[in-house]
Design a protein around this motif. Structure first.
Motif, PDB file in Angstrom:
ATOM      1  N   ALA A 184      -0.778  72.462   3.234  1.00 43.96           N
ATOM      2  CA  ALA A 184      -0.568  71.531   4.355  1.00 43.96           C
ATOM      3  C   ALA A 184      -1.115  70.143   4.013  1.00 43.96           C
ATOM      4  O   ALA A 184      -0.493  69.126   4.330  1.00 43.96           O
ATOM      5  N   ASP A 185      -2.292  70.091   3.364  1.00 43.27           N
ATOM      6  CA  ASP A 185      -2.856  68.805   2.934  1.00 43.27           C
ATOM      7  C   ASP A 185      -1.912  68.119   1.953  1.00 43.27           C
ATOM      8  O   ASP A 185      -1.667  66.914   2.038  1.00 43.27           O
ATOM      9  N   ALA A 186      -1.396  68.880   0.997  1.00 43.80           N
ATOM     10  CA  ALA A 186      -0.492  68.312  -0.020  1.00 43.80           C
ATOM     11  C   ALA A 186       0.735  67.692   0.642  1.00 43.80           C
ATOM     12  O   ALA A 186       1.215  66.638   0.226  1.00 43.80           O
ATOM     13  N   GLU A 187       1.221  68.340   1.694  1.00 38.07           N
ATOM     14  CA  GLU A 187       2.370  67.797   2.410  1.00 38.07           C
ATOM     15  C   GLU A 187       2.015  66.469   3.075  1.00 38.07           C
ATOM     16  O   GLU A 187       2.771  65.500   3.000  1.00 38.07           O
ATOM     17  N   VAL A 188       0.840  66.388   3.689  1.00 35.42           N
ATOM     18  CA  VAL A 188       0.385  65.146   4.333  1.00 35.42           C
ATOM     19  C   VAL A 188       0.296  64.014   3.314  1.00 35.42           C
ATOM     20  O   VAL A 188       0.700  62.885   3.581  1.00 35.42           O
ATOM     21  N   PHE A 189      -0.234  64.327   2.128  1.00 32.34           N
ATOM     22  CA  PHE A 189      -0.430  63.302   1.097  1.00 32.34           C
ATOM     23  C   PHE A 189       0.817  63.077   0.236  1.00 32.34           C
ATOM     24  O   PHE A 189       0.848  62.166  -0.583  1.00 32.34           O
ATOM     25  N   GLY A 190       1.830  63.926   0.385  1.00 32.47           N
ATOM     26  CA  GLY A 190       3.066  63.768  -0.383  1.00 32.47           C
ATOM     27  C   GLY A 190       2.891  64.055  -1.866  1.00 32.47           C
ATOM     28  O   GLY A 190       3.484  63.373  -2.704  1.00 32.47           O
ATOM     29  N   VAL A 191       2.091  65.075  -2.179  1.00 34.20           N
ATOM     30  CA  VAL A 191       1.823  65.434  -3.577  1.00 34.20           C
ATOM     31  C   VAL A 191       2.059  66.922  -3.795  1.00 34.20           C
ATOM     32  O   VAL A 191       2.181  67.690  -2.839  1.00 34.20           O
ATOM     33  N   ASN A 192       2.097  67.305  -5.071  1.00 34.34           N
ATOM     34  CA  ASN A 192       2.274  68.705  -5.458  1.00 34.34           C
ATOM     35  C   ASN A 192       1.176  69.131  -6.415  1.00 34.34           C
ATOM     36  O   ASN A 192       0.540  68.288  -7.069  1.00 34.34           O
ATOM     37  N   ASN A 193       0.977  70.427  -6.533  1.00 33.24           N
ATOM     38  CA  ASN A 193       0.009  70.965  -7.477  1.00 33.24           C
ATOM     39  C   ASN A 193       0.301  70.430  -8.879  1.00 33.24           C
ATOM     40  O   ASN A 193       1.437  70.448  -9.330  1.00 33.24           O
ATOM     41  N   GLY A 194      -0.724  69.913  -9.548  1.00 31.40           N
ATOM     42  CA  GLY A 194      -0.577  69.404 -10.906  1.00 31.40           C
ATOM     43  C   GLY A 194      -0.244  67.928 -10.991  1.00 31.40           C
ATOM     44  O   GLY A 194      -0.308  67.350 -12.084  1.00 31.40           O
ATOM     45  N   ASP A 195       0.106  67.298  -9.868  1.00 35.42           N
ATOM     46  CA  ASP A 195       0.361  65.854  -9.893  1.00 35.42           C
ATOM     47  C   ASP A 195      -0.901  65.110 -10.326  1.00 35.42           C
ATOM     48  O   ASP A 195      -2.023  65.559 -10.059  1.00 35.42           O
ATOM     49  N   ILE A 196      -0.706  63.963 -10.957  1.00 31.95           N
ATOM     50  CA  ILE A 196      -1.809  63.090 -11.345  1.00 31.95           C
ATOM     51  C   ILE A 196      -1.722  61.840 -10.475  1.00 31.95           C
ATOM     52  O   ILE A 196      -0.667  61.196 -10.412  1.00 31.95           O
ATOM     53  N   VAL A 197      -2.833  61.500  -9.810  1.00 35.19           N
ATOM     54  CA  VAL A 197      -2.842  60.389  -8.861  1.00 35.19           C
ATOM     55  C   VAL A 197      -4.023  59.456  -9.137  1.00 35.19           C
ATOM     56  O   VAL A 197      -4.927  59.775  -9.910  1.00 35.19           O
ATOM     57  N   ASN A 198      -4.006  58.309  -8.459  1.00 36.25           N
ATOM     58  CA  ASN A 198      -5.124  57.372  -8.443  1.00 36.25           C
ATOM     59  C   ASN A 198      -5.808  57.487  -7.088  1.00 36.25           C
ATOM     60  O   ASN A 198      -5.133  57.627  -6.059  1.00 36.25           O
TER      61      ASN A 198
ATOM     62  N   GLY B 133     -20.384  47.495  -3.043  1.00 34.73           N
ATOM     63  CA  GLY B 133     -20.197  46.328  -3.879  1.00 34.73           C
ATOM     64  C   GLY B 133     -19.657  46.677  -5.254  1.00 34.73           C
ATOM     65  O   GLY B 133     -19.597  45.832  -6.144  1.00 34.73           O
ATOM     66  N   ARG B 134     -19.288  47.932  -5.444  1.00 36.13           N
ATOM     67  CA  ARG B 134     -18.706  48.378  -6.711  1.00 36.13           C
ATOM     68  C   ARG B 134     -17.363  49.032  -6.417  1.00 36.13           C
ATOM     69  O   ARG B 134     -17.227  50.253  -6.478  1.00 36.13           O
ATOM     70  N   ALA B 135     -16.370  48.220  -6.101  1.00 32.37           N
ATOM     71  CA  ALA B 135     -15.033  48.739  -5.817  1.00 32.37           C
ATOM     72  C   ALA B 135     -14.557  49.569  -6.998  1.00 32.37           C
ATOM     73  O   ALA B 135     -14.818  49.237  -8.155  1.00 32.37           O
ATOM     74  N   LEU B 136     -13.877  50.655  -6.702  1.00 32.48           N
ATOM     75  CA  LEU B 136     -13.529  51.581  -7.764  1.00 32.48           C
ATOM     76  C   LEU B 136     -12.250  52.331  -7.431  1.00 32.48           C
ATOM     77  O   LEU B 136     -12.048  52.761  -6.290  1.00 32.48           O
ATOM     78  N   VAL B 137     -11.393  52.491  -8.437  1.00 29.14           N
ATOM     79  CA  VAL B 137     -10.228  53.359  -8.336  1.00 29.14           C
ATOM     80  C   VAL B 137     -10.312  54.345  -9.491  1.00 29.14           C
ATOM     81  O   VAL B 137     -10.407  53.951 -10.656  1.00 29.14           O
ATOM     82  N   PHE B 138     -10.326  55.624  -9.174  1.00 25.78           N
ATOM     83  CA  PHE B 138     -10.311  56.676 -10.193  1.00 25.78           C
ATOM     84  C   PHE B 138      -8.867  57.000 -10.539  1.00 25.78           C
ATOM     85  O   PHE B 138      -8.098  57.402  -9.666  1.00 25.78           O
ATOM     86  N   GLY B 139      -8.486  56.817 -11.793  1.00 26.53           N
ATOM     87  CA  GLY B 139      -7.170  57.224 -12.264  1.00 26.53           C
ATOM     88  C   GLY B 139      -7.230  58.656 -12.774  1.00 26.53           C
ATOM     89  O   GLY B 139      -8.283  59.296 -12.767  1.00 26.53           O
ATOM     90  N   ASP B 140      -6.092  59.161 -13.225  1.00 26.36           N
ATOM     91  CA  ASP B 140      -6.032  60.481 -13.867  1.00 26.36           C
ATOM     92  C   ASP B 140      -6.704  61.592 -13.061  1.00 26.36           C
ATOM     93  O   ASP B 140      -7.422  62.417 -13.609  1.00 26.36           O
ATOM     94  N   THR B 141      -6.472  61.583 -11.767  1.00 28.78           N
ATOM     95  CA  THR B 141      -7.048  62.604 -10.893  1.00 28.78           C
ATOM     96  C   THR B 141      -5.990  63.667 -10.633  1.00 28.78           C
ATOM     97  O   THR B 141      -4.911  63.362 -10.139  1.00 28.78           O
ATOM     98  N   VAL B 142      -6.307  64.909 -10.962  1.00 27.99           N
ATOM     99  CA  VAL B 142      -5.328  65.983 -10.830  1.00 27.99           C
ATOM    100  C   VAL B 142      -5.387  66.600  -9.430  1.00 27.99           C
ATOM    101  O   VAL B 142      -6.468  66.752  -8.858  1.00 27.99           O
ATOM    102  N   ILE B 143      -4.223  66.908  -8.896  1.00 31.19           N
ATOM    103  CA  ILE B 143      -4.107  67.583  -7.601  1.00 31.19           C
ATOM    104  C   ILE B 143      -4.096  69.089  -7.846  1.00 31.19           C
ATOM    105  O   ILE B 143      -3.322  69.587  -8.667  1.00 31.19           O
ATOM    106  N   ARG B 144      -4.950  69.806  -7.121  1.00 33.35           N
ATOM    107  CA  ARG B 144      -4.997  71.271  -7.223  1.00 33.35           C
ATOM    108  C   ARG B 144      -4.745  71.839  -5.822  1.00 33.35           C
ATOM    109  O   ARG B 144      -5.527  71.594  -4.914  1.00 33.35           O
ATOM    110  N   VAL B 145      -3.649  72.564  -5.682  1.00 32.20           N
ATOM    111  CA  VAL B 145      -3.222  73.059  -4.364  1.00 32.20           C
ATOM    112  C   VAL B 145      -3.338  74.576  -4.316  1.00 32.20           C
ATOM    113  O   VAL B 145      -2.848  75.279  -5.197  1.00 32.20           O
ATOM    114  N   SER B 146      -3.986  75.055  -3.265  1.00 37.04           N
ATOM    115  CA  SER B 146      -4.082  76.496  -3.011  1.00 37.04           C
ATOM    116  C   SER B 146      -4.437  76.698  -1.544  1.00 37.04           C
ATOM    117  O   SER B 146      -5.201  75.912  -0.980  1.00 37.04           O
ATOM    118  N   PRO B 147      -3.920  77.773  -0.932  1.00 36.96           N
ATOM    119  CA  PRO B 147      -4.297  78.059   0.454  1.00 36.96           C
ATOM    120  C   PRO B 147      -5.785  78.367   0.599  1.00 36.96           C
ATOM    121  O   PRO B 147      -6.344  78.288   1.685  1.00 36.96           O
TER     122      PRO B 147
END
Length: 190
Positions: A126-140, A148-162
């Motif tokens: 259900a979370d994956a549907e809200v975020f529009g992602v699938n298991n194994g997707d790589i996101v930022n 004061g240290r703005a940050l974007v993490f790249g190469d973040t893997v999505i792990r989906v399971s009930p």
């Protein structure tokens, strides 16, 4: 904008029941110290030493016992004990770094098992549907903080399971780089 908590995952080990019994004695069981955000997962009272060519570190064991032995370190931890650890998803230890585990009743030489865990977000379907992602997707992931240290993490893997609860996991090096402490939230950015 949907967001989620970002948790810092300090160094820890996952062990099989057989290895637990070598380290802590026949019939040993992991004792719950505190429950973690992922359902059924806990930090145990048991601690071990992880030994490399240049030193050792004390490491908590997370439960319950697993089918594969795995030690999750930060790059700083790995350098401290003199090993080079690959960045991997949890459970992917094939061909990873060797070490020795030492407990009060015995020790075990692991031929593989040390990794630096790839940053990831646990989600339900259900979370994956809200975020529009699938298991194994790589996101930022943009960190929503006021340090004061703005940050974007790249190469973040999505792990989906009930069986998951919505949370992102990073290691201590990543948390320190962003001055992240206390309640930290993030959101997926495209």
């Amino acid at each position: 904008m949907a967001d989620f908590i970002i948790e810092t995952s300090a160094r820890h080990a996952h062990v099989t029941q057989d290895v637990l019994e070598v380290l802590f004695g026949k019939g040993a069981q992991l004792e719950v110290r505190k429950m973690l955000s992922q359902p059924g997962q806990f930090a145990s009272n048991q601690k071990i030493k992880v030994v490399g060519p240049k030193g050792e570190l004390t490491c908590s064991i997370l439960g319950p016992c697993r089918n594969v032995n795995q030690v999750e370190l930060s790059f700083t931890d790995a350098r401290t004990i003199g090993v080079v650890a690959p960045v991997r998803e949890s459970g992917d230890v094939k061909g990873s770094t060797a070490c020795k585990l030492v407990g009060p009743c015995g020790e075990v030489e692991l031929q593989e098992g040390i990794i630096v865990a790839k940053r990831h977000i646990h989600m339900t379907p259900a979370d994956a549907e809200v975020f529009g992602v699938n298991n194994g997707d790589i996101v930022n992931v943009k960190v929503l903080n006021e340090t004061g240290r703005a940050l974007v993490f790249g190469d973040t893997v999505i792990r989906v399971s009930p069986s998951y609860a919505l949370a992102m996991h990073i290691d201590t090096d990543e948390a320190n780089a962003g001055a992240l402490a206390g309640l930290v939230k993030g959101t997926i950015v495209k």
